[in-house]
Design an enzyme around this catalytic site. Structure first.
Site, PDB file in Angstrom:
ATOM      1  N   TRP A 101     -45.720 -21.563   5.668  1.00 30.69           N
ATOM      2  CA  TRP A 101     -45.733 -22.618   4.837  1.00 30.69           C
ATOM      3  C   TRP A 101     -47.144 -22.643   4.246  1.00 30.69           C
ATOM      4  CZ3 TRP A 101     -49.091 -26.814   5.990  1.00 30.69           C
ATOM      5  CH2 TRP A 101     -49.184 -27.809   5.122  1.00 30.69           C
ATOM      6  N   GLU A 137     -41.099 -21.696   3.311  1.00 32.09           N
ATOM      7  CA  GLU A 137     -41.021 -22.830   3.261  1.00 32.09           C
ATOM      8  C   GLU A 137     -41.537 -23.899   2.348  1.00 32.09           C
ATOM      9  OE1 GLU A 137     -42.479 -24.992   6.786  1.00 32.09           O
ATOM     10  OE2 GLU A 137     -41.664 -27.169   6.158  1.00 32.09           O
ATOM     11  N   LYS A 145     -42.030 -27.205  -0.515  1.00 30.67           N
ATOM     12  CA  LYS A 145     -42.549 -28.744  -0.437  1.00 30.67           C
ATOM     13  C   LYS A 145     -42.556 -29.082  -1.895  1.00 30.67           C
ATOM     14  CE  LYS A 145     -45.494 -31.399   2.369  1.00 30.67           C
ATOM     15  NZ  LYS A 145     -46.666 -31.391   3.626  1.00 30.67           N
ATOM     16  N   ASP A 202     -37.234 -28.004   4.920  1.00 29.72           N
ATOM     17  CA  ASP A 202     -37.958 -29.291   5.681  1.00 29.72           C
ATOM     18  C   ASP A 202     -37.287 -30.564   5.178  1.00 29.72           C
ATOM     19  OD1 ASP A 202     -39.634 -31.408   6.521  1.00 29.72           O
ATOM     20  OD2 ASP A 202     -40.898 -29.901   7.470  1.00 29.72           O
ATOM     21  N   HIS A 240     -39.526 -32.778   2.938  1.00 31.38           N
ATOM     22  CA  HIS A 240     -40.321 -32.027   2.229  1.00 31.38           C
ATOM     23  C   HIS A 240     -39.576 -32.302   0.350  1.00 31.38           C
ATOM     24  CE1 HIS A 240     -42.796 -28.815   4.262  1.00 31.38           C
ATOM     25  NE2 HIS A 240     -42.978 -30.314   4.934  1.00 31.38           N
ATOM     26  N   HIS A 246     -36.211 -27.387   9.010  1.00 36.17           N
ATOM     27  CA  HIS A 246     -37.333 -27.903   9.800  1.00 36.17           C
ATOM     28  C   HIS A 246     -36.627 -29.358   9.803  1.00 36.17           C
ATOM     29  CE1 HIS A 246     -41.473 -25.748   9.792  1.00 36.17           C
ATOM     30  NE2 HIS A 246     -40.483 -24.936  10.642  1.00 36.17           N
ATOM     31  N   ASP A 255     -43.174 -37.821   3.485  1.00 39.33           N
ATOM     32  CA  ASP A 255     -43.016 -36.659   4.389  1.00 39.33           C
ATOM     33  C   ASP A 255     -44.099 -37.297   5.685  1.00 39.33           C
ATOM     34  OD1 ASP A 255     -42.784 -34.303   5.782  1.00 39.33           O
ATOM     35  OD2 ASP A 255     -44.531 -33.436   4.793  1.00 39.33           O
ATOM     36  N   ASP A 283     -43.083 -37.023   9.215  1.00 38.77           N
ATOM     37  CA  ASP A 283     -42.888 -36.353  10.251  1.00 38.77           C
ATOM     38  C   ASP A 283     -42.682 -37.277  11.418  1.00 38.77           C
ATOM     39  OD1 ASP A 283     -43.236 -33.586   9.546  1.00 38.77           O
ATOM     40  OD2 ASP A 283     -45.087 -34.296   8.426  1.00 38.77           O
ATOM     41  N   ASP A 343     -39.718 -30.424  13.290  1.00 40.42           N
ATOM     42  CA  ASP A 343     -41.041 -30.598  12.929  1.00 40.42           C
ATOM     43  C   ASP A 343     -41.343 -31.948  12.617  1.00 40.42           C
ATOM     44  OD1 ASP A 343     -43.299 -29.993  11.721  1.00 40.42           O
ATOM     45  OD2 ASP A 343     -42.757 -29.308   9.611  1.00 40.42           O
TER      46      ASP A 343
END
Ligand SMILES: C[C@H](O)[C@H](O)[C@@H](O)C(=O)CO
Ligand SMILES: [Mn+2]
Length: 427
Positions: free
Chosen positions: A187, A228, A230, A261, A264, A288, A296, A298, A328
């Site tokens: 990433w 990865e 985004k 992800d 993302h 993820h 984002d 998380d 993640d």
């Protein structure tokens, strides 16, 4: 009847109920037992790592909260992880970032080597927890202006290329030691806060840097590269160089694994819908599993519609052997061991729910155009006794069923986590 006997009895009833709709619960449990979820090391210490120079977290990553007990050393992180694994049914993996190596003296990212990960490799073998890996292209003076592999300065680019090459070698050594491939996920945060005048050249530079990193061939039995994408990050709101389109194209042309992800993309865009499309063109996929809340952010993974949809797509598409499931999220406002436990147990519950669907029947109804029955059965499925099968899975896996795991975490917080303070970090 004791609790254990009740769980057995409830499972027998549930097994009959699922059998009546053509679902074999024992088969579902065999299948889920083969799925290893990769727990992310960075939940345990708020993405700090062990380089010892107290770089502040940057490049669009942010952790909020100050719950006591952040892991300050590799040994503490391993102890916390072992506590979490003991509360999660099945055998799982650990996803390690390069900044979590064990360094006696300062070693810059371009000079890290397998020797700095021997402690992790030994621990992984001893615990039966295979490792995955990630280069760390953030929280470093050479990433301070938001660019690394796409930087306009060739010296900075070279520094990060060398980091990427070093990480692939470390990942391959991990895979060789554990006898199964170590997924090495790239990433790269590079991006623009405001409207760029040139989106093309940074993307060309990123591709050229990645080409250099991936030019050395390593045995796929030891390591598999993933990239990865985004859409945006804090400080890269206007353009991320490694966008979805960039990495989808890159992975197809270079045969890398793509990493999706869940946080993302645009908040209304879901990765569940992308799985079957992407797997038409790339051999394997890394997920993820995260939870964005408005952005984002998380958040710890909960039992959301999207989590269930992700697992349904994996099972309905027959993709269990082509999708690697990683987590993640990073939340420092709650107990970090609990965060891992909640997130991983939820991912597994959603997977179990998907494995307990009458998939063939639903797909047959769809082929026949009977969308009424398809919807009816999908909705009836939601009231099936998933919890009884889950409790049985926990019981036969020798981990607490239901909320009892929280008692273990609370005790651990009293006995271990509350004794940690940033003022007295063990050597
Ligand atoms: C720390 C991780 O590498 C990071 O979370 C990355 O996977 C990501 O998702 C960045 O937004
Ligand atoms: Mn991620």
């Amino acid at each position: 009847m004791g609790r254990s006997g009740k769980i057995d009895a409830m499972y027998e009833l549930a097994r009959e109920q699922y059998a009546a709709i053509g679902v074999d619960t024992d088969d579902a449990l065999r299948r889920i037992g083969d799925v290893a979820i990769s727990l992310h090391c960075w939940q345990g210490d708020d993405v700090g790592g062990f380089e010892g120079d107290l770089q502040s977290l940057g490049n669009g990553l942010a952790v909020t909260g100050n719950h006591p007990g952040r892991a300050r050393t590799p040994d503490e992180l391993r102890q916390d992880l072992q506590t979490a694994y003991a509360l999660i049914p099945g055998n799982h993996r650990l996803n390690l970032h390069a900044m979590y190596g064990e360094f006696d003296t300062p070693v810059d990212r371009d000079a890290i080597d397998v020797q700095h990960f021997q402690g992790w490799i030994q621990w992984a073998v001893d615990q039966g927890v295979p490792l995955d890996f990630n280069p760390s292209f953030f929280s470093h003076p050479n990433a301070a202006d938001g660019f690394t592999l796409a930087h306009s300065d060739p010296g900075i680019r070279q520094f990060w290329i060398d980091h990427g090459i070093a990480c692939r070698k470390i990942a391959a050594a991990m895979g060789a030691a554990q006898g199964s491939p170590c997924v090495d996920n790239f990433w790269v945060p590079d991006g623009f806060k405001d409207t760029p005048a040139d989106r093309k050249t940074p993307r060309e530079r990123l591709a050229a840097s990645l080409d250099e990193i991936f030019s050395g061939s390593l045995p796929p039995t030891h390591t598999i590269d993933a990239v990865e994408c985004k859409l945006f990050g804090i400080g890269s709101e206007s353009c991320v160089v490694g966008s979805h389109e960039f990495y989808l194209g890159y992975a197809i042309s270079g045969n890398q694994m793509l990493c999706l992800d869940a946080g993302h993309f645009h908040p209304t865009e879901v990765i569940s819908d992308k799985i079957s499309s992407v797997l038409m063109y790339v051999p394997e996929l890394l997920l993820h599993v995260s939870r964005g809340v408005r952005w984002d952010s998380d958040h710890v993974v909960t039992f959301t519609d999207e989590l269930q949809a992700i697992m349904q797509e994996i099972v309905r598409g027959g993709f269990l052997d082509r999708v690697h499931i990683g987590l993640d999220f990073f939340d420092a406002s709650i107990n970090r061991v609990a965060a891992w436990t909640i997130g991983t147990r939820n991912a597994l519950k959603a997977l179990l729910a998907a494995l307990l669907e009458p998939t063939e029947q639903l797909q047959q109804l769809e082929r026949e155009g009977d969308f009424t029955a398809r919807l009816a059965l999908m909705e009836e499925q939601k009231m099936m006794p998933l919890g009884a099968v889950w409790d049985h899975y926990c019981q036969v896996s020798d981990v607490p069923a239901g909320r009892q795991w929280l008692d273990v975490v609370r005790q651990y917080e009293q006995d271990v986590l509350k004794l940690r303070s940033d003022a007295s970090v063990p050597a």
